[in-house]
Design a protein around this motif. Sequence first.
Motif, PDB file in Angstrom:
ATOM      1  N   ARG A  21       0.846  -1.208   0.000  1.00  0.00           N
ATOM      2  CA  ARG A  21       0.000   0.000   0.000  1.00  0.00           C
ATOM      3  C   ARG A  21       0.874   1.247   0.000  1.00  0.00           C
ATOM      4  O   ARG A  21       0.618   2.211  -0.717  1.00  0.00           O
ATOM      5  CB  ARG A  21      -0.925  -0.043   1.220  1.00  0.00           C
ATOM      6  CG  ARG A  21      -1.699   1.216   1.516  1.00  0.00           C
ATOM      7  CD  ARG A  21      -2.842   1.432   0.541  1.00  0.00           C
ATOM      8  NE  ARG A  21      -3.962   2.188   1.042  1.00  0.00           N
ATOM      9  CZ  ARG A  21      -3.974   3.452   1.385  1.00  0.00           C
ATOM     10  NH1 ARG A  21      -2.881   4.157   1.348  1.00  0.00           N
ATOM     11  NH2 ARG A  21      -5.080   4.035   1.790  1.00  0.00           N
ATOM     12  N   ALA A  22       1.946   1.207   0.803  1.00  0.00           N
ATOM     13  CA  ALA A  22       2.851   2.356   0.919  1.00  0.00           C
ATOM     14  C   ALA A  22       3.728   2.534  -0.322  1.00  0.00           C
ATOM     15  O   ALA A  22       4.274   3.621  -0.538  1.00  0.00           O
ATOM     16  CB  ALA A  22       3.733   2.199   2.161  1.00  0.00           C
ATOM     17  N   SER A  23       3.865   1.497  -1.132  1.00  0.00           N
ATOM     18  CA  SER A  23       4.730   1.585  -2.315  1.00  0.00           C
ATOM     19  C   SER A  23       4.135   2.446  -3.424  1.00  0.00           C
ATOM     20  O   SER A  23       4.833   2.782  -4.384  1.00  0.00           O
ATOM     21  CB  SER A  23       5.022   0.182  -2.871  1.00  0.00           C
ATOM     22  OG  SER A  23       3.912  -0.324  -3.586  1.00  0.00           O
ATOM     23  N   GLU A  24       2.844   2.781  -3.279  1.00  0.00           N
ATOM     24  CA  GLU A  24       2.147   3.602  -4.269  1.00  0.00           C
ATOM     25  C   GLU A  24       2.310   3.025  -5.675  1.00  0.00           C
ATOM     26  O   GLU A  24       2.811   3.670  -6.594  1.00  0.00           O
ATOM     27  CB  GLU A  24       2.621   5.055  -4.191  1.00  0.00           C
ATOM     28  CG  GLU A  24       2.280   5.709  -2.863  1.00  0.00           C
ATOM     29  CD  GLU A  24       2.800   7.126  -2.704  1.00  0.00           C
ATOM     30  OE1 GLU A  24       3.286   7.722  -3.692  1.00  0.00           O
ATOM     31  OE2 GLU A  24       2.702   7.642  -1.580  1.00  0.00           O
ATOM     32  N   GLY A  25       1.867   1.773  -5.821  1.00  0.00           N
ATOM     33  CA  GLY A  25       1.932   1.116  -7.124  1.00  0.00           C
ATOM     34  C   GLY A  25       3.349   0.754  -7.543  1.00  0.00           C
ATOM     35  O   GLY A  25       3.663   0.765  -8.729  1.00  0.00           O
ATOM     36  N   THR A  27       5.984   2.479  -7.093  1.00  0.00           N
ATOM     37  CA  THR A  27       6.725   3.650  -7.573  1.00  0.00           C
ATOM     38  C   THR A  27       7.702   4.162  -6.532  1.00  0.00           C
ATOM     39  O   THR A  27       8.522   5.027  -6.843  1.00  0.00           O
ATOM     40  CB  THR A  27       5.758   4.794  -7.967  1.00  0.00           C
ATOM     41  OG1 THR A  27       4.997   5.184  -6.828  1.00  0.00           O
ATOM     42  CG2 THR A  27       4.828   4.355  -9.096  1.00  0.00           C
ATOM     43  N   ARG A  28       7.621   3.654  -5.307  1.00  0.00           N
ATOM     44  CA  ARG A  28       8.559   4.048  -4.238  1.00  0.00           C
ATOM     45  C   ARG A  28       9.465   2.858  -3.952  1.00  0.00           C
ATOM     46  O   ARG A  28       8.988   1.747  -3.713  1.00  0.00           O
ATOM     47  CB  ARG A  28       7.786   4.471  -3.000  1.00  0.00           C
ATOM     48  CG  ARG A  28       6.924   5.723  -3.273  1.00  0.00           C
ATOM     49  CD  ARG A  28       6.151   6.193  -2.069  1.00  0.00           C
ATOM     50  NE  ARG A  28       7.059   6.528  -0.981  1.00  0.00           N
ATOM     51  CZ  ARG A  28       6.797   6.283   0.303  1.00  0.00           C
ATOM     52  NH1 ARG A  28       5.648   5.725   0.659  1.00  0.00           N
ATOM     53  NH2 ARG A  28       7.662   6.604   1.235  1.00  0.00           N
ATOM     54  N   SER A  32       8.710  -0.925  -1.882  1.00  0.00           N
ATOM     55  CA  SER A  32       8.688  -2.013  -2.868  1.00  0.00           C
ATOM     56  C   SER A  32       9.663  -3.120  -2.495  1.00  0.00           C
ATOM     57  O   SER A  32       9.357  -4.310  -2.644  1.00  0.00           O
ATOM     58  CB  SER A  32       9.012  -1.473  -4.266  1.00  0.00           C
ATOM     59  OG  SER A  32       8.065  -0.495  -4.657  1.00  0.00           O
ATOM     60  N   PHE A  78      -3.032   3.868   7.663  1.00  0.00           N
ATOM     61  CA  PHE A  78      -3.519   4.607   6.497  1.00  0.00           C
ATOM     62  C   PHE A  78      -4.886   5.239   6.723  1.00  0.00           C
ATOM     63  O   PHE A  78      -5.494   5.756   5.790  1.00  0.00           O
ATOM     64  CB  PHE A  78      -3.547   3.684   5.275  1.00  0.00           C
ATOM     65  CG  PHE A  78      -2.207   3.077   4.963  1.00  0.00           C
ATOM     66  CD1 PHE A  78      -1.157   3.868   4.537  1.00  0.00           C
ATOM     67  CD2 PHE A  78      -1.994   1.719   5.129  1.00  0.00           C
ATOM     68  CE1 PHE A  78       0.084   3.314   4.260  1.00  0.00           C
ATOM     69  CE2 PHE A  78      -0.757   1.148   4.856  1.00  0.00           C
ATOM     70  CZ  PHE A  78       0.288   1.950   4.420  1.00  0.00           C
ATOM     71  N   GLU A  80      -7.753   3.993   7.092  1.00  0.00           N
ATOM     72  CA  GLU A  80      -8.832   3.418   6.297  1.00  0.00           C
ATOM     73  C   GLU A  80     -10.091   3.308   7.140  1.00  0.00           C
ATOM     74  O   GLU A  80     -10.034   3.152   8.352  1.00  0.00           O
ATOM     75  CB  GLU A  80      -8.406   2.054   5.743  1.00  0.00           C
ATOM     76  CG  GLU A  80      -7.269   2.180   4.737  1.00  0.00           C
ATOM     77  CD  GLU A  80      -6.755   0.859   4.220  1.00  0.00           C
ATOM     78  OE1 GLU A  80      -7.213  -0.208   4.671  1.00  0.00           O
ATOM     79  OE2 GLU A  80      -5.862   0.887   3.354  1.00  0.00           O
TER      80      GLU A  80
END
Length: 109
Positions: A21-25, A27-28, A32, A78, A80
Amino acid sequence: MPFVLLAFAIAFEVTATLAMRASEGFTRLWPSVIVVAGYLVSFVLMARALLTLNVGPVYAIWSALGTVGAFAGGVLLFKEQVKPVTIAGAVIIVVGVVVMNLGGGVRQG
C-alpha cells in the motif's frame, strides 16, 4: 517451533501487504523492496512450518490472521475506514478458521 515460524510468516506477510500500500503502485523504492523481501521471507517460513503441520489449517490460519492484520494495519497506518460490516467480516473469517481447526488436527500424521 512450527507455530513460531507460522507466527513470523504471518507478521512478514502483513508487513509486506502494508508496504505494498505504501509503495504507491511500486513507484517508491524502499516500500517495494519491503514487499518483495517480506513475501519471500513469509513463504520460506511458512514452507518450513509445513514440514510438520498440515497445509489446510496452516494456510487458513496464515491467510485469516494476515487478512485481519492487514485490515488493522490499514486502519492504524492509512486511516482506512472501519464499518460494522467490515468488523463482522473479520470475525467471520476468524470463526471460520477456528471451526476448520476443530474439524481436524493441525499436525501431520
